[in-house]
Design a protein around this motif. Structure first.
Motif, mmCIF file in Angstrom:
data_model
loop_
_atom_site.group_PDB
_atom_site.id
_atom_site.type_symbol
_atom_site.label_atom_id
_atom_site.label_comp_id
_atom_site.label_asym_id
_atom_site.label_seq_id
_atom_site.Cartn_x
_atom_site.Cartn_y
_atom_site.Cartn_z
ATOM 1 N N GLY A 37 0.897 -1.182 -0.025
ATOM 2 C CA GLY A 37 0.177 -0.191 0.084
ATOM 3 C C GLY A 37 1.027 1.226 -0.010
ATOM 4 N N LEU A 38 0.156 2.358 0.411
ATOM 5 C CA LEU A 38 0.816 3.840 0.245
ATOM 6 C C LEU A 38 1.042 4.181 1.859
ATOM 7 C CD1 LEU A 38 1.756 6.449 -0.962
ATOM 8 C CD2 LEU A 38 -0.835 6.943 -0.826
ATOM 9 N N VAL A 39 2.264 4.411 2.011
ATOM 10 C CA VAL A 39 2.536 4.754 3.362
ATOM 11 C C VAL A 39 3.665 6.144 3.508
ATOM 12 C CG1 VAL A 39 4.583 3.197 3.675
ATOM 13 C CG2 VAL A 39 3.412 3.915 5.845
ATOM 14 N N GLN A 40 3.534 6.859 4.350
ATOM 15 C CA GLN A 40 4.174 8.037 4.590
ATOM 16 C C GLN A 40 5.653 7.672 4.953
ATOM 17 O OE1 GLN A 40 2.337 10.837 6.849
ATOM 18 N NE2 GLN A 40 1.211 11.611 5.438
ATOM 19 N N PRO A 41 6.664 8.363 4.565
ATOM 20 C CA PRO A 41 8.109 8.304 4.997
ATOM 21 C C PRO A 41 8.109 8.136 6.583
ATOM 22 C CG PRO A 41 8.368 9.755 3.306
ATOM 23 C CD PRO A 41 6.782 9.606 3.773
ATOM 24 N N ASN B 110 9.650 -1.299 9.180
ATOM 25 C CA ASN B 110 9.356 -0.131 9.861
ATOM 26 C C ASN B 110 10.479 0.964 9.214
ATOM 27 O OD1 ASN B 110 7.740 -1.502 11.667
ATOM 28 N ND2 ASN B 110 9.401 -2.415 12.460
ATOM 29 N N SER B 111 10.200 2.126 9.824
ATOM 30 C CA SER B 111 11.025 3.340 9.297
ATOM 31 C C SER B 111 11.166 3.405 7.605
ATOM 32 C CB SER B 111 12.445 3.271 9.899
ATOM 33 O OG SER B 111 12.380 3.397 11.425
ATOM 34 N N LEU B 112 10.058 3.197 7.100
ATOM 35 C CA LEU B 112 10.196 3.172 5.412
ATOM 36 C C LEU B 112 10.703 4.519 5.035
ATOM 37 C CD1 LEU B 112 6.994 0.984 5.162
ATOM 38 C CD2 LEU B 112 9.207 0.233 4.134
ATOM 39 N N ASN B 113 11.368 4.296 4.025
ATOM 40 C CA ASN B 113 11.780 5.512 3.207
ATOM 41 C C ASN B 113 11.343 5.439 1.748
ATOM 42 O OD1 ASN B 113 13.958 4.565 1.901
ATOM 43 N ND2 ASN B 113 14.796 4.444 4.055
ATOM 44 N N ASP C 136 12.261 2.514 -0.391
ATOM 45 C CA ASP C 136 11.745 1.203 -0.421
ATOM 46 C C ASP C 136 10.567 1.162 -1.289
ATOM 47 O OD1 ASP C 136 12.288 1.762 3.125
ATOM 48 O OD2 ASP C 136 13.450 0.327 1.901
ATOM 49 N N THR C 137 10.425 2.212 -2.063
ATOM 50 C CA THR C 137 9.360 1.701 -3.002
ATOM 51 C C THR C 137 9.596 0.834 -3.989
ATOM 52 O OG1 THR C 137 8.413 4.213 -2.398
ATOM 53 C CG2 THR C 137 7.945 3.327 -4.802
ATOM 54 N N ALA C 138 8.777 -0.193 -4.066
ATOM 55 C CA ALA C 138 9.214 -1.256 -4.936
ATOM 56 C C ALA C 138 7.895 -2.134 -5.059
ATOM 57 C CB ALA C 138 10.396 -2.034 -4.737
ATOM 58 N N VAL C 139 7.773 -3.227 -6.058
ATOM 59 C CA VAL C 139 6.992 -3.979 -6.035
ATOM 60 C C VAL C 139 7.707 -5.365 -5.116
ATOM 61 C CG1 VAL C 139 5.696 -6.009 -7.277
ATOM 62 C CG2 VAL C 139 5.880 -3.596 -8.162
ATOM 63 N N TYR C 140 7.056 -5.984 -3.994
ATOM 64 C CA TYR C 140 7.681 -6.736 -3.366
ATOM 65 C C TYR C 140 6.909 -8.358 -3.604
ATOM 66 C CZ TYR C 140 10.075 -3.337 -0.377
ATOM 67 O OH TYR C 140 10.713 -2.024 0.012
ATOM 68 N N TYR C 141 8.003 -8.941 -3.583
ATOM 69 C CA TYR C 141 7.571 -10.356 -4.086
ATOM 70 C C TYR C 141 8.246 -11.599 -3.049
ATOM 71 C CZ TYR C 141 7.401 -8.468 -8.832
ATOM 72 O OH TYR C 141 7.023 -7.607 -10.008
ATOM 73 N N GLN D 211 2.707 -13.238 -6.915
ATOM 74 C CA GLN D 211 2.379 -12.072 -8.199
ATOM 75 C C GLN D 211 3.141 -10.900 -7.917
ATOM 76 O OE1 GLN D 211 0.301 -12.877 -5.593
ATOM 77 N NE2 GLN D 211 -0.708 -11.164 -5.028
ATOM 78 N N GLY D 212 3.452 -10.627 -6.284
ATOM 79 C CA GLY D 212 3.870 -9.123 -6.084
ATOM 80 C C GLY D 212 2.888 -8.407 -5.729
ATOM 81 N N THR D 213 3.530 -7.575 -4.569
ATOM 82 C CA THR D 213 2.401 -6.464 -3.922
ATOM 83 C C THR D 213 3.181 -4.990 -4.160
ATOM 84 O OG1 THR D 213 1.049 -5.947 -2.082
ATOM 85 C CG2 THR D 213 3.213 -6.952 -1.691
ATOM 86 N N GLN D 214 2.583 -4.062 -4.470
ATOM 87 C CA GLN D 214 3.200 -2.693 -4.459
ATOM 88 C C GLN D 214 3.202 -1.970 -3.108
ATOM 89 O OE1 GLN D 214 4.393 -0.976 -7.395
ATOM 90 N NE2 GLN D 214 5.140 0.300 -5.793
ATOM 91 N N VAL D 215 4.579 -1.422 -2.808
ATOM 92 C CA VAL D 215 4.583 -0.723 -1.527
ATOM 93 C C VAL D 215 5.053 0.579 -2.289
ATOM 94 C CG1 VAL D 215 6.189 -0.483 0.517
ATOM 95 C CG2 VAL D 215 5.274 -2.710 -0.034
ATOM 96 N N THR D 216 4.474 1.755 -1.670
ATOM 97 C CA THR D 216 4.739 2.972 -2.017
ATOM 98 C C THR D 216 4.860 3.743 -1.024
ATOM 99 O OG1 THR D 216 3.369 2.728 -4.329
ATOM 100 C CG2 THR D 216 4.011 4.921 -3.555
ATOM 101 N N VAL D 217 6.151 4.500 -0.803
ATOM 102 C CA VAL D 217 6.531 5.443 0.233
ATOM 103 C C VAL D 217 6.721 6.923 -0.247
ATOM 104 C CG1 VAL D 217 8.151 5.672 2.289
ATOM 105 C CG2 VAL D 217 7.748 3.272 1.584
ATOM 106 N N SER D 218 5.487 7.511 0.360
ATOM 107 C CA SER D 218 5.786 8.910 -0.283
ATOM 108 C C SER D 218 4.848 9.630 0.648
ATOM 109 C CB SER D 218 4.713 8.777 -1.695
ATOM 110 O OG SER D 218 4.728 10.288 -2.283
ATOM 111 N N SER D 219 5.072 11.156 0.582
ATOM 112 C CA SER D 219 4.398 12.024 1.506
ATOM 113 C C SER D 219 3.514 12.881 0.571
ATOM 114 C CB SER D 219 5.464 12.976 2.267
ATOM 115 O OG SER D 219 6.116 13.875 0.996
#
Length: 124
Positions: free
Chosen positions: A10-14, A84-87, A90-95, A116-124
């Motif tokens: 999902g989408l998470v803040q830094p 934790n402490s995502l920046n 770390d934004t990528a598709v995780y498998y 199949q992969g899951t999207q991780v997006t780190v953004s403010s």
């Protein structure tokens, strides 16, 4: 049918946290080394964290050490990655991946089964 299914991206803040899960079906993870890999846009897929099945030894890529934790859930035939402490890097598709030997490898070419992969997006 052998299958790995990820969830939890999902989408998470830094500075935030996410927990990725991966459930296996069609085979038992107990005797498999397992791993999490990620692929950012324009980059090669890389190993993030792996864990063996025989002695529970773990591997973490340098940039995630101290921030990510890999674990198994034998009862659920699943694995997870606590992040934790995502920046933003770390934004990528995780498998998630499984290797039919007890010893882990950080090389993606050593793994036979992939989710199949899951999207991780780190953004403010």
């Amino acid at each position: 049918q052998v299958q790995l299914v990820e969830s939890g991206g999902g989408l998470v803040q830094p500075g935030g946290s996410l927990r990725l899960s991966c459930v296996a079906s069609g085979f038992t993870l107990d005797y498999y080394a397992i791993g999490w890999f990620r692929q950012a846009p324009g980059k090669e897929r890389e190993g993030v964290s792996c864990i063996g099945s025989s002695d529970g030894t773990t591997y973490y890529e340098d940039s995630v050490k101290g921030r990510f934790t890999i674990s198994r859930d034998y009862a659920k035939n699943a694995m997870s990655l606590e992040m934790n402490s995502l920046n933003t890097e770390d934004t990528a598709v995780y498998y998630c991946a499984g290797r039919s030997t007890p010893i882990y490898s950080s090389s993606l070419y050593e793994y036979e089964y992939w989710g199949q992969g899951t999207q991780v997006t780190v953004s403010s």
